[in-house]
Design an enzyme around this catalytic site. Structure first.
Site, mmCIF file in Angstrom:
data_model
loop_
_atom_site.group_PDB
_atom_site.id
_atom_site.type_symbol
_atom_site.label_atom_id
_atom_site.label_comp_id
_atom_site.label_asym_id
_atom_site.label_seq_id
_atom_site.Cartn_x
_atom_site.Cartn_y
_atom_site.Cartn_z
ATOM 1 C CG ASP A 13 -2.065 0.934 1.114
ATOM 2 O OD1 ASP A 13 -2.316 1.445 0.002
ATOM 3 O OD2 ASP A 13 -2.727 1.192 2.133
ATOM 4 C CG ASN A 61 -7.726 -2.386 -5.739
ATOM 5 O OD1 ASN A 61 -6.762 -3.140 -5.672
ATOM 6 N ND2 ASN A 61 -7.946 -1.464 -4.796
HETATM 7 C C1 FPP Z 1 -1.824 0.440 -3.316
HETATM 8 O O1 FPP Z 1 -1.451 1.755 -3.530
HETATM 9 C C2 FPP Z 1 -1.460 -0.405 -4.382
HETATM 10 C C3 FPP Z 1 -2.293 -1.083 -5.234
HETATM 11 C C4 FPP Z 1 -3.607 -0.638 -5.712
HETATM 12 C C5 FPP Z 1 -1.907 -2.372 -5.715
HETATM 13 C C6 FPP Z 1 -0.447 -2.629 -5.825
HETATM 14 C C7 FPP Z 1 0.060 -2.340 -7.178
HETATM 15 C C8 FPP Z 1 1.369 -2.265 -7.461
HETATM 16 C C9 FPP Z 1 2.446 -2.507 -6.486
HETATM 17 C C10 FPP Z 1 1.805 -1.911 -8.817
HETATM 18 C C11 FPP Z 1 1.492 -2.928 -9.832
HETATM 19 C C12 FPP Z 1 1.919 -4.275 -9.447
HETATM 20 C C13 FPP Z 1 2.287 -5.179 -10.346
HETATM 21 C C14 FPP Z 1 2.614 -6.554 -9.911
HETATM 22 C C15 FPP Z 1 2.387 -4.850 -11.769
HETATM 23 P P1 FPP Z 1 -2.584 2.832 -3.395
HETATM 24 O O2 FPP Z 1 -2.923 3.295 -4.756
HETATM 25 O O3 FPP Z 1 -3.736 2.315 -2.599
HETATM 26 O O4 FPP Z 1 -1.813 3.930 -2.583
HETATM 27 P P2 FPP Z 1 -2.455 5.027 -1.628
HETATM 28 O O5 FPP Z 1 -3.049 4.288 -0.447
HETATM 29 O O6 FPP Z 1 -1.275 5.848 -1.233
HETATM 30 O O7 FPP Z 1 -3.460 5.781 -2.430
#
Ligand code: FPP
Length: 226
Positions: A13, A61
């Site tokens: 996250d 998501n």
């Molecule tokens: C959370 O960050 C992350 C995700 C939605 C999923 C994880 C995705 C990745 C690590 C990148 C893609 C992965 C691969 C394997 C290609 P967030 O957007 O919720 O962050 P925030 O809480 O700061 O808004």
């Protein structure tokens, strides 16, 4: 007491906040996050972790803006095509949990290709949780049991889950500062050790992982016994 680490699970996250702090678009955070997936995966394979499960896209998501979803899908496809070589070089088997039938046909094809190309790798297994949610997974498992007409015991549920070929989670880490499980591996983490760090996923380093692992190794794990 030194604990083995068979199965490490990570809730990655903080990509969005990482980008916002640098006045970049959220997509730049996801790109940096994907780069970190490679770094942490290679490190885990080197230190002998057997299974590494990464939460890359949850069933919740889909509630994000369409543009962000589309970006994440493209990133996943690009990542898989690029990673195949690295996975093979590091003897890493690739697998997934989650319902991929909701993805485009071409993304499904890429996922299955990487899975079959690495199926003979004998080192660590990297498992991406994509369109994954524990409640969805358990619901699908229970429906399968109903179809088979069997009375359910604990082990039957385990065998019907997406994780049927993997051991229970030993250690679950969440980056990004929140202390919740967000519908991730709820059944499999029944006795997992939980670690939460404020570090945002793109900044999470091998060094910090090493510090968490040394704490984990000396934790007394009793699994309900004395
Ligand atoms: C959370 O960050 C992350 C995700 C939605 C999923 C994880 C995705 C990745 C690590 C990148 C893609 C992965 C691969 C394997 C290609 P967030 O957007 O919720 O962050 P925030 O809480 O700061 O808004």
């Amino acid at each position: 007491m030194v604990n083995d680490l068979n199965h490490l699970a990570i809730i990655m996250d903080g990509n969005g906040r990482w980008a916002e702090r640098q006045s970049k678009r959220r997509s730049a955070g996801h790109e940096q996050g994907a780069k970190n997936v490679r770094i942490i995966t290679e490190y885990c394979a080197q230190i002998g972790v057997r299974y590494l499960t990464l939460y890359a896209f949850s069933t919740e998501n889909w509630k994000r803006p369409k543009t962000e979803i589309e970006f994440l899908m493209k990133l996943l496809s690009k990542f898989l095509k690029k990673e195949l070589k690295t996975l093979k070089e590091n003897n890493i088997r690739f697998d997934i949990i989650g319902d991929i039938s909701k993805f485009s046909k071409s993304l499904q094809k890429t996922i299955l290709h990487v899975k079959s190309e690495t199926s003979n790798c004998t080192g660590m297994t990297q498992i991406l949780a994509i369109n994954y949610g524990s409640r969805d997974e358990i619901t699908r498992a229970v429906n399968q049991a109903i179809k088979k007409g069997i009375e359910i015991e604990e082990k039957d549920i385990g065998e019907l889950l997406d994780t049927s070929n993997f051991p229970d989670v030993d250690l679950l880490i969440r980056t990004g500062g929140d202390q919740r499980l967000s519908n991730f591996l709820l059944w499999q983490s029944a006795y997992a050790e939980l670690f939460f760090t404020n570090t945002l996923w793109p900044d999470f380093s091998n060094g910090e992982l090493e510090t968490i692992l040394s704490k984990y190794e000396t934790t007394s794990r009793r699994f309900g016994a004395l």
